[in-house]
Scaffold this motif. Structure first.
Motif, PDB file in Angstrom:
ATOM      1  N   ARG A 278       0.846  -1.177   0.000  1.00 21.56           N
ATOM      2  CA  ARG A 278       0.000   0.000   0.000  1.00 21.56           C
ATOM      3  C   ARG A 278       0.891   1.240   0.000  1.00 21.56           C
ATOM      4  NH1 ARG A 278      -4.377   0.948   4.802  1.00 21.56           N
ATOM      5  NH2 ARG A 278      -3.849   3.097   5.125  1.00 21.56           N
ATOM      6  N   PRO A 279       0.624   2.181  -0.862  1.00 21.25           N
ATOM      7  CA  PRO A 279       1.477   3.373  -0.937  1.00 21.25           C
ATOM      8  C   PRO A 279       1.335   4.257   0.305  1.00 21.25           C
ATOM      9  CG  PRO A 279      -0.396   3.609  -2.415  1.00 21.25           C
ATOM     10  CD  PRO A 279      -0.441   2.208  -1.856  1.00 21.25           C
ATOM     11  N   SER A 280       2.408   4.962   0.588  1.00 22.54           N
ATOM     12  CA  SER A 280       2.430   5.848   1.742  1.00 22.54           C
ATOM     13  C   SER A 280       1.481   7.025   1.538  1.00 22.54           C
ATOM     14  CB  SER A 280       3.847   6.355   1.967  1.00 22.54           C
ATOM     15  OG  SER A 280       3.886   7.251   3.054  1.00 22.54           O
ATOM     16  N   PHE A 281       0.892   7.491   2.624  1.00 20.80           N
ATOM     17  CA  PHE A 281      -0.034   8.626   2.573  1.00 20.80           C
ATOM     18  C   PHE A 281       0.716   9.916   2.258  1.00 20.80           C
ATOM     19  CE2 PHE A 281      -3.665  10.910   4.856  1.00 20.80           C
ATOM     20  CZ  PHE A 281      -4.561  10.642   3.848  1.00 20.80           C
ATOM     21  N   LEU A 282       1.941  10.040   2.775  1.00 18.96           N
ATOM     22  CA  LEU A 282       2.785  11.201   2.483  1.00 18.96           C
ATOM     23  C   LEU A 282       3.799  10.837   1.408  1.00 18.96           C
ATOM     24  CD1 LEU A 282       3.656  12.546   6.066  1.00 18.96           C
ATOM     25  CD2 LEU A 282       2.018  13.503   4.463  1.00 18.96           C
ATOM     26  N   SER A 283       4.077  11.744   0.507  1.00 18.23           N
ATOM     27  CA  SER A 283       5.086  11.505  -0.523  1.00 18.23           C
ATOM     28  C   SER A 283       6.473  11.566   0.102  1.00 18.23           C
ATOM     29  CB  SER A 283       4.964  12.555  -1.627  1.00 18.23           C
ATOM     30  OG  SER A 283       5.385  13.824  -1.144  1.00 18.23           O
ATOM     31  N   HIS A 284       7.467  11.141  -0.651  1.00 20.68           N
ATOM     32  CA  HIS A 284       8.851  11.172  -0.177  1.00 20.68           C
ATOM     33  C   HIS A 284       9.265  12.603   0.178  1.00 20.68           C
ATOM     34  CE1 HIS A 284      12.974   9.956   0.338  1.00 20.68           C
ATOM     35  NE2 HIS A 284      13.361  10.887  -0.526  1.00 20.68           N
ATOM     36  N   GLN A 285       8.902  13.551  -0.662  1.00 18.11           N
ATOM     37  CA  GLN A 285       9.239  14.960  -0.426  1.00 18.11           C
ATOM     38  C   GLN A 285       8.544  15.488   0.836  1.00 18.11           C
ATOM     39  OE1 GLN A 285       8.253  17.569  -3.650  1.00 18.11           O
ATOM     40  NE2 GLN A 285       9.288  19.330  -2.733  1.00 18.11           N
ATOM     41  N   GLU A 286       7.294  15.097   1.045  1.00 17.59           N
ATOM     42  CA  GLU A 286       6.565  15.531   2.239  1.00 17.59           C
ATOM     43  C   GLU A 286       7.195  14.943   3.503  1.00 17.59           C
ATOM     44  OE1 GLU A 286       2.080  16.215   0.430  1.00 17.59           O
ATOM     45  OE2 GLU A 286       2.699  14.186   1.003  1.00 17.59           O
ATOM     46  N   LYS A 287       7.649  13.694   3.415  1.00 18.89           N
ATOM     47  CA  LYS A 287       8.320  13.078   4.561  1.00 18.89           C
ATOM     48  C   LYS A 287       9.628  13.794   4.881  1.00 18.89           C
ATOM     49  CE  LYS A 287       6.482   8.403   4.256  1.00 18.89           C
ATOM     50  NZ  LYS A 287       6.813   6.994   4.026  1.00 18.89           N
ATOM     51  N   GLN A 288      10.360  14.198   3.844  1.00 16.15           N
ATOM     52  CA  GLN A 288      11.599  14.947   4.063  1.00 16.15           C
ATOM     53  C   GLN A 288      11.303  16.280   4.737  1.00 16.15           C
ATOM     54  OE1 GLN A 288      13.288  15.068   0.101  1.00 16.15           O
ATOM     55  NE2 GLN A 288      14.775  13.478   0.642  1.00 16.15           N
ATOM     56  N   GLN A 289      10.265  16.952   4.311  1.00 13.82           N
ATOM     57  CA  GLN A 289       9.876  18.228   4.904  1.00 13.82           C
ATOM     58  C   GLN A 289       9.440  18.021   6.363  1.00 13.82           C
ATOM     59  OE1 GLN A 289       6.999  20.446   2.604  1.00 13.82           O
ATOM     60  NE2 GLN A 289       6.630  21.906   4.245  1.00 13.82           N
ATOM     61  N   LEU A 290       8.719  16.950   6.626  1.00 14.39           N
ATOM     62  CA  LEU A 290       8.301  16.637   7.988  1.00 14.39           C
ATOM     63  C   LEU A 290       9.510  16.330   8.869  1.00 14.39           C
ATOM     64  CD1 LEU A 290       6.134  16.035  10.107  1.00 14.39           C
ATOM     65  CD2 LEU A 290       5.992  13.702   9.179  1.00 14.39           C
ATOM     66  N   ALA A 291      10.465  15.564   8.352  1.00 14.11           N
ATOM     67  CA  ALA A 291      11.668  15.243   9.112  1.00 14.11           C
ATOM     68  C   ALA A 291      12.442  16.514   9.457  1.00 14.11           C
ATOM     69  CB  ALA A 291      12.556  14.281   8.329  1.00 14.11           C
ATOM     70  N   LYS A 292      12.538  17.431   8.521  1.00 15.92           N
ATOM     71  CA  LYS A 292      13.230  18.700   8.764  1.00 15.92           C
ATOM     72  C   LYS A 292      12.518  19.487   9.861  1.00 15.92           C
ATOM     73  CE  LYS A 292      14.851  22.877   6.467  1.00 15.92           C
ATOM     74  NZ  LYS A 292      14.869  23.654   5.252  1.00 15.92           N
ATOM     75  N   TYR A 293      11.191  19.535   9.799  1.00 12.23           N
ATOM     76  CA  TYR A 293      10.398  20.225  10.822  1.00 12.23           C
ATOM     77  C   TYR A 293      10.650  19.611  12.205  1.00 12.23           C
ATOM     78  CZ  TYR A 293       6.321  21.413  13.658  1.00 12.23           C
ATOM     79  OH  TYR A 293       5.504  21.823  14.684  1.00 12.23           O
ATOM     80  N   ILE A 294      10.650  18.283  12.282  1.00 11.17           N
ATOM     81  CA  ILE A 294      10.853  17.599  13.558  1.00 11.17           C
ATOM     82  C   ILE A 294      12.238  17.900  14.108  1.00 11.17           C
ATOM     83  CG2 ILE A 294      11.088  15.330  14.648  1.00 11.17           C
ATOM     84  CD1 ILE A 294       8.871  14.374  12.675  1.00 11.17           C
ATOM     85  N   GLU A 295      13.264  17.803  13.274  1.00  9.96           N
ATOM     86  CA  GLU A 295      14.631  18.052  13.729  1.00  9.96           C
ATOM     87  C   GLU A 295      14.831  19.491  14.197  1.00  9.96           C
ATOM     88  OE1 GLU A 295      16.947  16.750  10.411  1.00  9.96           O
ATOM     89  OE2 GLU A 295      16.557  14.634  10.831  1.00  9.96           O
ATOM     90  N   GLU A 296      14.182  20.435  13.528  1.00 15.05           N
ATOM     91  CA  GLU A 296      14.333  21.838  13.896  1.00 15.05           C
ATOM     92  C   GLU A 296      13.546  22.206  15.146  1.00 15.05           C
ATOM     93  OE1 GLU A 296      13.165  23.980  10.407  1.00 15.05           O
ATOM     94  OE2 GLU A 296      15.073  23.649   9.388  1.00 15.05           O
ATOM     95  N   ASN A 297      12.485  21.487  15.434  1.00 16.12           N
ATOM     96  CA  ASN A 297      11.600  21.858  16.540  1.00 16.12           C
ATOM     97  C   ASN A 297      11.601  20.887  17.714  1.00 16.12           C
ATOM     98  OD1 ASN A 297      10.048  24.329  15.537  1.00 16.12           O
ATOM     99  ND2 ASN A 297       9.936  22.923  13.811  1.00 16.12           N
ATOM    100  N   ALA A 298      12.392  19.818  17.641  1.00 14.86           N
ATOM    101  CA  ALA A 298      12.376  18.818  18.707  1.00 14.86           C
ATOM    102  C   ALA A 298      12.863  19.388  20.035  1.00 14.86           C
ATOM    103  CB  ALA A 298      13.211  17.604  18.307  1.00 14.86           C
ATOM    104  N   ALA A 299      13.908  20.163  20.017  1.00 21.00           N
ATOM    105  CA  ALA A 299      14.440  20.771  21.238  1.00 21.00           C
ATOM    106  C   ALA A 299      14.287  22.274  21.108  1.00 21.00           C
ATOM    107  CB  ALA A 299      15.899  20.390  21.424  1.00 21.00           C
ATOM    108  N   LYS A 300      13.260  22.797  21.704  1.00 22.32           N
ATOM    109  CA  LYS A 300      12.986  24.226  21.604  1.00 22.32           C
ATOM    110  C   LYS A 300      13.875  24.998  22.579  1.00 22.32           C
ATOM    111  CE  LYS A 300       8.226  23.334  20.291  1.00 22.32           C
ATOM    112  NZ  LYS A 300       6.826  23.516  20.634  1.00 22.32           N
ATOM    113  N   PRO A 301      14.555  26.019  22.097  1.00 26.88           N
ATOM    114  CA  PRO A 301      15.457  26.766  22.981  1.00 26.88           C
ATOM    115  C   PRO A 301      14.731  27.511  24.094  1.00 26.88           C
ATOM    116  CG  PRO A 301      15.290  27.838  20.841  1.00 26.88           C
ATOM    117  CD  PRO A 301      14.555  26.528  20.753  1.00 26.88           C
TER     118      PRO A 301
END
Length: 89
Positions: free
Chosen positions: A1-24
């Motif tokens: 079954r294909p993923s609900f998010l595209s590869h590009q959307e997953k990359q954008q989500l990963a970037k968001y998570i990495e940038e916001n995981a530890a809030k200063p």
């Protein structure tokens, strides 16, 4: 079954998570925050419980340290560690 998010959307989500995981300014990124981001940014509705499965599939683990208090000062903490106790030789 294909993923609900595209590869590009997953990359954008990963970037968001990495940038916001530890809030200063304190606090943590929660599953609810990630769910809201996916809904608002990509317009796709995941079940809130599935967010954690998605994170695991993307290679993230949900292990976090305690968040920092917004008024926390690292220098003061380091200076406090240098104070000798009466019982120290």
């Amino acid at each position: 079954r294909p993923s609900f998010l595209s590869h590009q959307e997953k990359q954008q989500l990963a970037k968001y998570i990495e940038e916001n995981a530890a809030k200063p300014d304190g606090g943590r990124l929660t599953g609810h925050d990630i769910h809201d981001y996916i809904t608002q940014t990509f317009g796709k509705a995941y079940h809130p419980d599935y967010i954690y499965i998605l994170l695991k599939k993307m290679g993230f683990s949900w292990i976090t340290s305690r968040s920092k208090h917004p008024k926390q000062c690292d220098k003061i903490q380091e200076d406090f560690k240098k104070i000798q106790n009466r019982n120290d030789p």
